[in-house]
Motif scaffolding. Structure first.
Motif, PDB file in Angstrom:
ATOM      1  N   TYR A   1      47.246  25.871  14.166  1.00  0.00           N
ATOM      2  CA  TYR A   1      47.847  26.898  15.009  1.00  0.00           C
ATOM      3  C   TYR A   1      48.844  26.357  16.021  1.00  0.00           C
ATOM      4  O   TYR A   1      49.763  27.070  16.427  1.00  0.00           O
ATOM      5  N   ASP A   2      48.671  25.115  16.445  1.00  0.00           N
ATOM      6  CA  ASP A   2      49.563  24.565  17.472  1.00  0.00           C
ATOM      7  C   ASP A   2      49.500  23.048  17.449  1.00  0.00           C
ATOM      8  O   ASP A   2      48.419  22.467  17.259  1.00  0.00           O
ATOM      9  N   GLU A   3      50.645  22.406  17.655  1.00  0.00           N
ATOM     10  CA  GLU A   3      50.684  20.935  17.620  1.00  0.00           C
ATOM     11  C   GLU A   3      49.896  20.302  18.757  1.00  0.00           C
ATOM     12  O   GLU A   3      49.501  19.137  18.684  1.00  0.00           O
ATOM     13  N   ARG A   4      49.665  21.071  19.832  1.00  0.00           N
ATOM     14  CA  ARG A   4      48.863  20.560  20.938  1.00  0.00           C
ATOM     15  C   ARG A   4      47.370  20.654  20.671  1.00  0.00           C
ATOM     16  O   ARG A   4      46.546  20.277  21.498  1.00  0.00           O
ATOM     17  N   LYS A   5      47.020  21.221  19.534  1.00  0.00           N
ATOM     18  CA  LYS A   5      45.639  21.362  19.065  1.00  0.00           C
ATOM     19  C   LYS A   5      44.752  22.037  20.128  1.00  0.00           C
ATOM     20  O   LYS A   5      45.073  23.109  20.604  1.00  0.00           O
ATOM     21  N   ASP A   6      43.660  21.378  20.511  1.00  0.00           N
ATOM     22  CA  ASP A   6      42.679  21.999  21.413  1.00  0.00           C
ATOM     23  C   ASP A   6      43.173  22.127  22.849  1.00  0.00           C
ATOM     24  O   ASP A   6      42.528  22.793  23.663  1.00  0.00           O
ATOM     25  N   LEU A   7      44.301  21.517  23.172  1.00  0.00           N
ATOM     26  CA  LEU A   7      44.848  21.612  24.524  1.00  0.00           C
ATOM     27  C   LEU A   7      46.079  22.510  24.583  1.00  0.00           C
ATOM     28  O   LEU A   7      46.895  22.395  25.496  1.00  0.00           O
ATOM     29  N   ALA A   8      46.216  23.409  23.621  1.00  0.00           N
ATOM     30  CA  ALA A   8      47.266  24.420  23.694  1.00  0.00           C
ATOM     31  C   ALA A   8      46.915  25.412  24.807  1.00  0.00           C
ATOM     32  O   ALA A   8      45.759  25.503  25.234  1.00  0.00           O
ATOM     33  N   PRO A   9      47.897  26.173  25.312  1.00  0.00           N
ATOM     34  CA  PRO A   9      47.598  27.185  26.339  1.00  0.00           C
ATOM     35  C   PRO A   9      46.554  28.191  25.868  1.00  0.00           C
ATOM     36  O   PRO A   9      46.363  28.406  24.670  1.00  0.00           O
ATOM     37  N   ARG A  10      45.930  28.844  26.808  1.00  0.00           N
ATOM     38  CA  ARG A  10      44.769  29.678  26.510  1.00  0.00           C
ATOM     39  C   ARG A  10      45.072  30.847  25.577  1.00  0.00           C
ATOM     40  O   ARG A  10      44.237  31.234  24.762  1.00  0.00           O
TER      41      ARG A  10
END
Length: 543
Positions: A282-291
């Motif tokens: 879902y996002d390249e930042r993985k588990d630290l993507a914005p909420r």
């Protein structure tokens, strides 16, 4: 009752303002009203911490500003973001001076955490109970000031404006003024008036309009609803932040236990029922993507797998480190038979924070004269379409301070005046007493409690993380019916806190749905599958 400064709410926003006012004006009275225990606030339940740039070797104001703007998805007021980030450092020093104890390394430097959307480690915290520690420090500091009075278990019903003097007040009325509030004294069951030169609303959030929320039971949107009834300006109510990781407990309604984002900052990994770490899809930042991104990802995984929750995996984090950083979470999991060294923690999104609210300017002034708002009930322009983690406590302190600074200028020379400029002697009969003529005791509380459950059901099913036009239309129809039924009760029965809260929750729910209907796009926390893309022309929705 009369006072110079009136503060509604006893969280970090209200108490910061009260302390500064009492210190600056020892001969003036500061009155704090709260509807529950003094420490029963959203502040108390804030786990992660407060974001602030304190390590200028690795971090900078520019980085924090940029992170906030990215999270806000194009709707932040950049000038306000700069104010909060830059002034926030001084406000953090304020609360440290008042006695707040943030965790430190062995060399005396602050232990800094990292949460979703942040590019650097900048979160100051006290274990996983930061809000509770800050609330404690504020309440301890409050005891030193004899000119502060705190009234507990007192429910504010409405703001007093020219409307109560017999004038027609609409949204087009220029210079609406606040003279104080009507309150329900729960000890005497009487409605009393409290008149004030300056009023600050610090009434917190509105998470209780949803079936599952991290907010305490007092978070019923009272401040927002009162300002809307008084014809003040409200904005961006459609942006409701769902915290991605509330502890999932089958059958539990109302307040859910929060698993702070800092757990993912320390290496926690989200997994679906098949054990897959899904955030990388879902996002390249993985588990630290914005909420907003993480919450929608979890919602998607739950729908794909047909489950009511996903899992947070912390098994690879050493027990010593976990219990040191998150002792409260560890004990909660242990009480439910979850061994964090062996078991996955079941989590699901829950309503957490309202990014919209009472529209204010950069000094905390609302559209109603002599009325300020700070904290979660306010929409300052900081958060835009999505709040960056741990910016809320910072914003509350900065805008409480700025409200105090502006109020300082007014209080020196101010007298309450009516619309025709005639001074109102505080406490005199020009402002009428509450009129309860013709009302009777409610015969059945089920009429209130059942309507409350219906509000939460409607909002959770139709106005949650993912929305559609059809769901929003259906929600509005249901709320219209609930509003008519509740207004009939309000007009014919004597007031109770439960009835007042229900009325406020219906109003707030209506504002959320109305804002969502007006926003013909998907942006930040508002995701409508009928408008999946962002419209660069759509800005703030003011109601």
């Amino acid at each position: 009752m009369q006072t110079d400064f009136l503060v509604i709410g006893s969280g970090i926003a209200g108490l910061t303002f009260a302390l500064k006012a009492a210190q600056q004006f020892p001969n003036k009275k500061v009155l704090v009203i709260t509807k529950a225990q003094t420490d029963e606030t959203n502040t108390k339940y804030a786990q992660g911490g407060i974001a602030g740039v304190t390590d200028f070797e690795k971090d900078s104001f520019d980085k924090h500003i940029e992170d906030t703007l990215i999270a806000g998805d194009g709707l932040c007021n950049k000038a306000v973001v700069e104010i909060v980030v830059k002034e926030g450092v001084d406000r953090i020093r304020d609360i440290i001076d008042w006695g707040a104890r943030f965790d430190k390394e062995a060399d005396g430097d602050f232990k800094l955490g990292k949460e979703g959307g942040h590019s650097e480690f900048r979160i100051l915290h006290h274990k996983d109970v930061t809000g509770r520690e800050m609330e404690r420090a504020l309440l301890d500091a409050l005891a030193a000031y004899k000119n502060i009075e705190v009234i507990k278990h007192c429910f504010v019903v409405d703001l007093i404006t020219q409307h109560h003097l017999g004038y027609l007040v609409t949204k087009a009325t220029p210079d609406i003024e606040c003279y104080g509030v009507y309150v329900l004294n729960r000890e005497t069951n009487q409605i009393e008036k409290v008149l004030a030169n300056i009023t600050l609303l610090a009434t917190g959030g509105n998470g209780q309009v949803y079936r599952s929320t991290t907010n305490p039971y007092i978070a019923t949107g009272d401040g927002v609803a009162m300002v809307y009834r008084a014809k003040g300006r409200i904005e961006n109510m459609e942006f409701i932040q769902f915290h991605p990781t509330a502890l999932y407990e089958p059958g539990v309604r109302g307040q859910s236990f929060l698993i702070t984002e800092a757990v993912r900052g320390d290496g926690g990994i989200l997994r679906n029922k098949n054990g897959e770490a899904f955030m990388e899809r879902y996002d390249e930042r993985k588990d630290l993507a914005p909420r907003d991104i993480v919450a929608r990802a979890i919602d998607s995984e739950m729908k794909i797998t047909g489950t009511e929750h996903v899992f947070l995996d912390v098994r690879h984090i050493s027990l010593e480190k976990f219990t040191e950083h998150f002792p409260n979470i560890y004990e909660k999991c242990k009480s439910l038979g979850i061994d964090v060294t062996r078991d996955l923690i079941p989590v699901a999104p829950a309503a957490h924070y309202s990014c919209g609210g009472i529209k204010t300017d950069e000094w905390g002034r609302t559209s109603i004269k002599n009325l300020y708002a700070a904290g979660e009930c306010a929409s300052t322009g900081l958060h835009g379409a999505n709040r960056l983690a741990s910016n809320s406590l910072l914003e509350a302190m900065v805008f409480s301070h700025r409200s105090f600074m502006d109020a300082t200028q007014k209080i020196q020379t101010q007298t309450l005046t009516s619309t025709n400029g005639v001074p109102i002697p505080i406490g005199k009969a020009l402002i009428p007493d509450w009129n309860a003529t013709g009302t009777t005791q409610p015969k059945e509380m089920i009429l209130i409690t059942q309507s409350l459950k219906e509000v939460q059901q409607v909002m959770s099913d139709y106005v949650g993380i993912v929305r559609t036009n059809t769901r929003l239309e259906r929600a509005m129809k249901r709320l219209d019916l609930l509003w008519a039924e509740t207004e009939s009760l309000y007009q014919t029965t004597t007031l109770s806190p439960q009835l007042c809260e229900l009325r406020n929750m219906i109003t707030v729910s209506y504002l959320i749905v109305k804002g969502a209907n007006f926003r013909k796009e998907s942006r930040g926390l508002h995701f409508n599958t009928d408008y999946p893309s962002k419209n660069p022309l759509v800005q703030n929705i003011v109601l």
